[in-house]
Scaffold this active site. Sequence first.
Site: not given
Ligand code: ACO
Length: 435
Positions: A261, A300, A356
């Site tokens: 987050h 996201h 971010d």
């Molecule tokens: N890098 C690589 N793969 C990713 C990423 C990433 N940043 N984000 C999601 N994925 C992949 C997952 O591995 C998953 O793949 P799969 O279907 O093969 O298992 C798929 O994309 C879906 O991911 P989820 O984790 O189910 O997506 P969720 O909606 O739960 O997570 C989140 C969203 C937490 C933002 C995620 O994208 C992440 O961890 N991003 C990196 C951290 C980040 O930048 N956070 C800031 C968010 S914005 C904010 O809070 C202000």
Amino acid sequence: MAAPTLTVIDNRTGKKVDLPIENGAIRATDLAQLGIVSYDPALINTAACKSKVSYIDGERGILRYRGYPIEALAEQSSFLETAYLIVKGELPTTSHFRMWQHNIKTHTLIHENLKHFIEGFRYDAHPMGILIGTVGALSTFYPEAKHVLDLESRRMQTRRLIGKMPTMAAFAYRHSRGLPYVYPDNDLSYTGNFLSMMFRMTELKYRPDPVLENALDVLFILHADHEQNCSTTTMRTIGSSLADPYVAVAGAAAALAGPRHGSANEEVVHMLHEIGSKDRVPALIKQVKSGERRLMGFGHRVYKNYDPRAKIIKRIAHQVFEVTGKNPLIDIALELERIALEDEYFVSRRLYPNVDFYSGIIYEAMSLPLPMFPVLFAIARTSGWMAQWAELILDEEQKITRPKQVYVGYDERNYVPLDQRRDGGALETEVYGPL
Ligand code: ACO
């Protein structure tokens, strides 16, 4: 026309029910008549409230506060005006805005005991930890804040929190540097005063660079609210027990502290430093695709298209670099984005840069230290948390938050006295996870 409904047939019993659809939602409690609950870990497809604060269309990359597009606010508004809009629902008139500025600025000082409280933290304490602890401690300074049903009390705590967050944040930073605290300068703008409390040394008057002051102000606008994200959901959950807003904000800030987050921008900068040069980007992409790590600042829960805030931040970055000189990390970030947006892994999962991805690069160029990044986010998000909290308090449909669970543990067992027990219960790894 008949009211829209969803027909559900329970194939175990043949029982059929029509569930009313309102605002595109069925009520999960209507499922109780079938004796079933909806199971939604991480609340991916569950709306837990009605809100008028911010609107997101993740497919089209749209974000609006109280109906106003984020692009217009970033371009034409100021953070304090946007905070007014978020908290009060409308843009202020000139006289209301003057009063609002006065009301926030008269609450920028903190009690001297709170300063001593900050001094109690270790010299190397993370400023986010200091902020979380300090904002929670404010609850003990303002015990009347527990009157959450009282409008005047809610107004007062909102002004205090928006006013004091930058002061506590800057003091947390100065503490970590062993620098004397700088008291607020209310002649400056909200953001200019924050920069003064962060960076003023021996000069009599700190004058922030207008380009950097504006850039930070825009970043604050972009972070001010974002509907039911993890920290706002925490704010609402704590608020639902009618706890006072200081402890609720401490909880919300704690939720924000995680790398998924509000600390993602800190992680992005670590990652970009680790990559070090453009030619090493493909190796990182390989690691991400093999599941070894995540590409921080990408992806996201709601945006399945470019995050509109990231677009604005990218533009601001160039204005900042004209003053500070270019942060070389931007070239690595642009290369990372270019490769990721062409790669099947990211395209098929609809992973785009989020807010971010670029914000940390700007903060770093402005000499804002890395551990302060989530703290900056918390300053800006306080207005959103307070607006959402007030909405919760006034919402007659809301009760204490208390979700259901699907119990998958043991059935009833007989207690076995200690001297008669043998191995064979749950493995520790089953409870704590793999070693
Ligand atoms: N890098 C690589 N793969 C990713 C990423 C990433 N940043 N984000 C999601 N994925 C992949 C997952 O591995 C998953 O793949 P799969 O279907 O093969 O298992 C798929 O994309 C879906 O991911 P989820 O984790 O189910 O997506 P969720 O909606 O739960 O997570 C989140 C969203 C937490 C933002 C995620 O994208 C992440 O961890 N991003 C990196 C951290 C980040 O930048 N956070 C800031 C968010 S914005 C904010 O809070 C202000």
